[in-house]
Write a protein that holds these residues in place. Sequence first.
Motif, PDB file in Angstrom:
ATOM      1  N   ASP A  15       0.833  -1.210   0.000  1.00  0.00           N
ATOM      2  CA  ASP A  15       0.000   0.000   0.000  1.00  0.00           C
ATOM      3  C   ASP A  15       0.866   1.257   0.000  1.00  0.00           C
ATOM      4  N   SER A  19       0.956   0.114  -4.914  1.00  0.00           N
ATOM      5  CA  SER A  19      -0.370   0.624  -5.286  1.00  0.00           C
ATOM      6  C   SER A  19      -0.514   2.053  -4.777  1.00  0.00           C
ATOM      7  N   TYR A  21      -1.909   4.869  -2.628  1.00  0.00           N
ATOM      8  CA  TYR A  21      -2.470   4.879  -1.274  1.00  0.00           C
ATOM      9  C   TYR A  21      -3.658   5.831  -1.270  1.00  0.00           C
ATOM     10  N   TYR A  23      -8.049   5.153  -0.793  1.00  0.00           N
ATOM     11  CA  TYR A  23      -9.173   4.236  -0.714  1.00  0.00           C
ATOM     12  C   TYR A  23     -10.444   5.047  -0.484  1.00  0.00           C
ATOM     13  N   GLN A  38      -9.231   4.022   6.111  1.00  0.00           N
ATOM     14  CA  GLN A  38     -10.186   2.935   6.218  1.00  0.00           C
ATOM     15  C   GLN A  38     -10.817   2.917   7.603  1.00  0.00           C
ATOM     16  N   PHE A  49      -8.956  -3.133  -1.189  1.00  0.00           N
ATOM     17  CA  PHE A  49      -7.666  -3.463  -1.776  1.00  0.00           C
ATOM     18  C   PHE A  49      -7.792  -4.140  -3.130  1.00  0.00           C
ATOM     19  N   ALA A  52      -7.471  -1.455  -5.774  1.00  0.00           N
ATOM     20  CA  ALA A  52      -6.401  -0.461  -5.685  1.00  0.00           C
ATOM     21  C   ALA A  52      -5.708  -0.306  -7.042  1.00  0.00           C
ATOM     22  N   GLY A  74       4.398  -6.724   3.481  1.00  0.00           N
ATOM     23  CA  GLY A  74       3.285  -5.815   3.724  1.00  0.00           C
ATOM     24  C   GLY A  74       2.717  -5.989   5.118  1.00  0.00           C
ATOM     25  N   GLU A  81      -8.008  -8.348   4.159  1.00  0.00           N
ATOM     26  CA  GLU A  81      -6.974  -7.675   3.367  1.00  0.00           C
ATOM     27  C   GLU A  81      -6.097  -8.694   2.639  1.00  0.00           C
ATOM     28  N   LYS A  85      -5.305  -9.046  -1.247  1.00  0.00           N
ATOM     29  CA  LYS A  85      -3.964  -8.665  -1.710  1.00  0.00           C
ATOM     30  C   LYS A  85      -3.268  -9.776  -2.490  1.00  0.00           C
TER      31      LYS A  85
END
Length: 156
Positions: A15, A19, A21, A23, A38, A49, A52, A74, A81, A85
Amino acid sequence: MLEKLKDKYVFFDVDGTLSEYRYNDAIYSGRDPELGCQTLKNLLFDDLFANARPLKTMQNIISKLDSDKVLILGTIVTNNEIEQKYPWLKKHYPNIKRENIYFISSTMLKPDVIIEWCQHFNVNLSDVAFVDDRLDVLRRAEAMGITSYHPSSFTD
Protein backbone atom coordinates in the motif's frame (compact mmCIF):
# COMPACT_ATOMS: atom_id res chain seq x y z
CA MET A 1 17.40 2.65 -9.75
CA LEU A 2 17.19 -0.60 -11.64
CA GLU A 3 20.99 -0.87 -11.56
CA LYS A 4 21.01 -0.43 -7.78
CA LEU A 5 18.44 -3.19 -7.30
CA LYS A 6 19.23 -5.72 -10.02
CA ASP A 7 21.39 -8.11 -7.97
CA LYS A 8 19.71 -7.57 -4.60
CA TYR A 9 16.88 -9.23 -2.74
CA VAL A 10 14.31 -6.46 -2.68
CA PHE A 11 11.52 -6.25 -0.11
CA PHE A 12 8.59 -4.14 -1.33
CA ASP A 13 5.72 -2.78 0.71
CA VAL A 14 2.30 -2.90 -0.99
CA ASP A 15 0.00 0.00 0.00
CA GLY A 16 1.47 3.30 -1.14
CA THR A 17 4.46 1.55 -2.73
CA LEU A 18 3.11 -0.89 -5.31
CA SER A 19 -0.37 0.62 -5.29
CA GLU A 20 -1.76 4.10 -4.91
CA TYR A 21 -2.47 4.88 -1.27
CA ARG A 22 -6.02 6.08 -1.73
CA TYR A 23 -9.17 4.24 -0.71
CA ASN A 24 -12.78 5.41 -1.10
CA ASP A 25 -11.23 8.40 -2.88
CA ALA A 26 -9.47 9.56 0.29
CA ILE A 27 -6.03 9.36 1.89
CA TYR A 28 -7.08 9.89 5.47
CA SER A 29 -10.49 9.81 7.12
CA GLY A 30 -9.46 11.44 10.39
CA ARG A 31 -11.43 8.78 12.28
CA ASP A 32 -8.64 6.55 13.53
CA PRO A 33 -4.93 7.28 13.03
CA GLU A 34 -4.18 3.55 13.26
CA LEU A 35 -6.43 2.75 10.29
CA GLY A 36 -5.78 5.77 8.02
CA CYS A 37 -8.58 6.29 5.53
CA GLN A 38 -10.19 2.93 6.22
CA THR A 39 -12.61 2.09 8.95
CA LEU A 40 -12.53 -1.22 10.76
CA LYS A 41 -15.75 -2.07 8.89
CA ASN A 42 -13.93 -1.38 5.58
CA LEU A 43 -11.03 -3.59 6.57
CA LEU A 44 -13.26 -6.43 7.72
CA PHE A 45 -15.92 -6.46 5.01
CA ASP A 46 -15.18 -4.22 2.01
CA ASP A 47 -13.12 -4.76 -1.12
CA LEU A 48 -10.87 -1.70 -0.80
CA PHE A 49 -7.67 -3.46 -1.78
CA ALA A 50 -9.08 -5.52 -4.63
CA ASN A 51 -9.61 -2.30 -6.57
CA ALA A 52 -6.40 -0.46 -5.68
CA ARG A 53 -4.63 1.19 -8.62
CA PRO A 54 -1.24 -0.40 -9.33
CA LEU A 55 1.66 1.97 -9.97
CA LYS A 56 3.02 1.50 -13.49
CA THR A 57 6.54 2.62 -12.60
CA MET A 58 6.76 -0.06 -9.93
CA GLN A 59 5.24 -2.66 -12.25
CA ASN A 60 7.95 -1.81 -14.78
CA ILE A 61 10.76 -2.02 -12.20
CA ILE A 62 9.57 -5.31 -10.71
CA SER A 63 9.07 -6.90 -14.13
CA LYS A 64 12.79 -6.35 -14.80
CA LEU A 65 14.06 -7.83 -11.53
CA ASP A 66 14.88 -11.47 -10.82
CA SER A 67 11.59 -12.95 -9.59
CA ASP A 68 13.49 -15.13 -7.12
CA LYS A 69 14.75 -11.95 -5.44
CA VAL A 70 11.54 -9.90 -5.35
CA LEU A 71 9.75 -10.12 -2.02
CA ILE A 72 6.64 -8.53 -0.57
CA LEU A 73 6.68 -7.33 3.02
CA GLY A 74 3.29 -5.81 3.72
CA THR A 75 1.22 -5.12 6.79
CA ILE A 76 -2.37 -6.14 7.43
CA VAL A 77 -5.01 -5.62 10.07
CA THR A 78 -7.54 -8.27 8.97
CA ASN A 79 -7.61 -11.50 6.99
CA ASN A 80 -9.93 -9.77 4.50
CA GLU A 81 -6.97 -7.68 3.37
CA ILE A 82 -4.83 -10.76 2.75
CA GLU A 83 -7.60 -12.42 0.77
CA GLN A 84 -7.69 -9.40 -1.52
CA LYS A 85 -3.96 -8.67 -1.71
CA TYR A 86 -2.86 -12.11 -2.89
CA PRO A 87 -5.03 -12.05 -6.05
CA TRP A 88 -4.28 -8.34 -6.55
CA LEU A 89 -0.54 -9.04 -6.51
CA LYS A 90 -0.96 -12.00 -8.85
CA LYS A 91 -2.93 -9.87 -11.31
CA HIS A 92 -0.79 -6.72 -11.26
CA TYR A 93 2.65 -8.15 -10.40
CA PRO A 94 2.54 -11.67 -11.91
CA ASN A 95 6.26 -12.37 -11.57
CA ILE A 96 6.16 -12.13 -7.75
CA LYS A 97 6.19 -15.65 -6.37
CA ARG A 98 3.59 -16.59 -3.77
CA GLU A 99 6.27 -18.00 -1.46
CA ASN A 100 8.01 -14.60 -1.47
CA ILE A 101 5.04 -12.78 0.04
CA TYR A 102 5.06 -11.96 3.75
CA PHE A 103 2.34 -10.10 5.63
CA ILE A 104 2.91 -8.97 9.20
CA SER A 105 0.92 -7.04 11.78
CA SER A 106 3.20 -4.04 12.37
CA THR A 107 5.03 -1.82 9.93
CA MET A 108 7.75 -1.05 12.46
CA LEU A 109 8.67 -4.75 12.60
CA LYS A 110 9.67 -4.79 8.93
CA PRO A 111 13.40 -4.16 9.52
CA ASP A 112 13.46 -6.93 12.14
CA VAL A 113 11.70 -9.29 9.72
CA ILE A 114 14.24 -8.49 7.00
CA ILE A 115 17.14 -9.21 9.35
CA GLU A 116 15.50 -12.44 10.53
CA TRP A 117 14.87 -13.46 6.90
CA CYS A 118 18.54 -12.81 6.04
CA GLN A 119 19.71 -14.92 8.96
CA HIS A 120 17.30 -17.74 8.10
CA PHE A 121 18.32 -17.86 4.41
CA ASN A 122 21.99 -17.00 5.03
CA VAL A 123 21.84 -13.79 2.97
CA ASN A 124 24.16 -10.86 3.69
CA LEU A 125 22.33 -7.70 4.67
CA SER A 126 24.39 -5.86 2.04
CA ASP A 127 22.58 -7.96 -0.61
CA VAL A 128 19.17 -6.63 0.43
CA ALA A 129 17.15 -3.50 -0.31
CA PHE A 130 13.87 -2.32 1.17
CA VAL A 131 11.23 -0.13 -0.52
CA ASP A 132 8.46 1.39 1.60
CA ASP A 133 6.47 4.62 1.72
CA ARG A 134 6.71 5.11 5.49
CA LEU A 135 9.63 7.33 6.44
CA ASP A 136 9.66 6.17 10.05
CA VAL A 137 10.24 2.55 9.08
CA LEU A 138 12.75 3.53 6.37
CA ARG A 139 14.77 5.52 8.91
CA ARG A 140 14.70 2.58 11.33
CA ALA A 141 15.75 0.16 8.57
CA GLU A 142 18.63 2.39 7.50
CA ALA A 143 19.78 2.73 11.10
CA MET A 144 19.85 -1.09 11.24
CA GLY A 145 22.05 -1.29 8.11
CA ILE A 146 19.37 -2.02 5.50
CA THR A 147 19.62 -0.13 2.19
CA SER A 148 16.24 1.63 2.00
CA TYR A 149 14.30 3.56 -0.62
CA HIS A 150 11.11 5.58 -0.69
CA PRO A 151 8.89 5.14 -3.80
CA SER A 152 9.78 8.71 -4.79
CA SER A 153 13.25 7.38 -5.66
CA PHE A 154 11.65 5.62 -8.62
CA THR A 155 9.93 8.64 -10.20
CA ASP A 156 11.44 11.07 -12.67
